[in-house]
Enzyme design. Structure first.
Site: not given
Ligand code: 4VN
Length: 325
Positions: A280, A250, A112
């Site tokens: 994403n 990002h 990313c």
């Molecule tokens: C950067 C990030 C993420 C990412 C990590 C976690 C996440 C996106 C976890 C908790 C969930 C909701 C979704 Cl910060 C991914 C990448 C990869 O490109 C880079 N979402 N979540 C919840 O239970 O609230």
């Protein structure tokens, strides 16, 4: 001094839109869960186009809109973690498709953060005087590597591509300050696309080749380490956080952007957002946001706008470039 300048931006996403409701028909999830925790409503998912196809469409737009002769392009860098193949690179495939016969072309792997890392590289290639004109693309068909049986990650990602044309026509530095970082020790929390060892001498198959993410660990990394990096880059630039016109980060999760804006003491309105439509898209997320903002008239490429670009993700990698757009 040869100042690099971004002269064009363009993006392309597959036509096929998949909504949260569409996903709820094929896995145990729902719109309320996805939207409230991530800010994502739709993502575009390829029905056949591969990463080089998306990237080629972007480069063709850049060439057409600028009127530049493709033979005058010196380099093409494609940031991707979902290449069509390792060899040839996605960038080499694009180079062939667009007739950039004098360009050297290679892929850059930084998940990313790929677009920001690649832009940093391209700026040096041009400002050194070694090259006059180049293209930087972020392109992903992330749907190829998603584990479609894992509802905690499958809902987060989408496909797309975008990029910029740079030349040496700038009257000011493109990058005011930058700070690129990697912590390979934490790489295990975001994995995909192992290359197994299957030879006459050994056979080792790694567990799972599709995407796996320790969501909480990555979320915490984003909230803890990334604002520090932005702050450090601002200090290098001698600009205050409020002197930045827009923050293009990002597009992983809108809750993360809320927390970052708060930590930096910046009004949330300056943090542009489009993950609601694309999810994403990894290395493509920042350039899609940049290209869409230009297209929508939020800012133009006339050198009057100060923008923070920050990528963060697999590697782990993260980095900020404060640029004059
Ligand atoms: C950067 C990030 C993420 C990412 C990590 C976690 C996440 C996106 C976890 C908790 C969930 C909701 C979704 Cl910060 C991914 C990448 C990869 O490109 C880079 N979402 N979540 C919840 O239970 O609230």
């Amino acid at each position: 001094m040869n100042f690099a300048k971004i002269t064009q931006a363009a993006h392309y996403v597959p036509e096929n839109v998949v909504s949260n409701d569409d996903l709820s028909k094929i896995m145990d999830t729902n719109n309320e869960w996805i939207y409230s925790r991530t800010g994502i409503k739709n993502r575009h998912i390829s029905t056949g186009e591969n990463t080089s196809d998306l990237a080629t469409k972007v480069v063709k737009q850049l060439i057409e809109n600028s009127g530049v002769d493709p033979e005058l392009i010196d380099f093409i860098i494609v940031a991707t973690v979902t290449p069509d193949s390792m060899m040839p690179s996605t960038a080499a495939r694009v180079q062939a498709q667009v007739g950039a016969t004098n360009a050297f072309a290679y892929d850059l792997t930084a998940a990313c953060s790929g677009f920001v890392f690649a832009l940093s590289t391209a700026e040096k290639l041009i400002s050194s005087g070694a090259y006059q004109r180049g293209i930087v693309i972020g392109a992903e068909v992330f749907s190829k590597v998603i584990d479609w049986s894992d509802r905690s990650t499958a809902v987060l990602f989408g496909d797309g591509a975008a990029g910029v044309l740079l030349d040496n026509s700038g009257s000011q530095p493109l990058i005011i300050a930058e700070k690129m970082q990697t912590d390979g020790k934490r790489g295990g929390s975001l994995l995909s696309s192992y290359a197994d060892i299957q030879t006459p001498f050994a056979s080792v198959s790694y567990e799972g080749s599709n995407l796996s993410m320790e969501g909480r660990a990555i979320f915490d990394f984003a909230v803890r380490d990334v604002p520090k990096n932005i702050q450090a880059t601002l200090e290098k630039s001698d600009l205050a956080a409020e002197e930045i016109d827009y923050y293009l980060l990002h597009q992983a999760n809108s809750r993360i952007l809320d927390k970052m804006a708060k930590k930096l003491g910046v009004t949330r309105n300056k943090f542009l957002q489009n993950m609601q439509e694309y999810g994403n898209t990894s290395a493509a997320s920042i350039p899609i946001l940049l290209s869409e903002s230009v297209k929508n008239g939020i800012f133009s490429l006339d050198g009057q706008t100060k923008v923070v670009l920050t990528g963060f993700g697999g590697g782990l990698t993260w980095g900020t470039a404060i640029i004059n757009l």
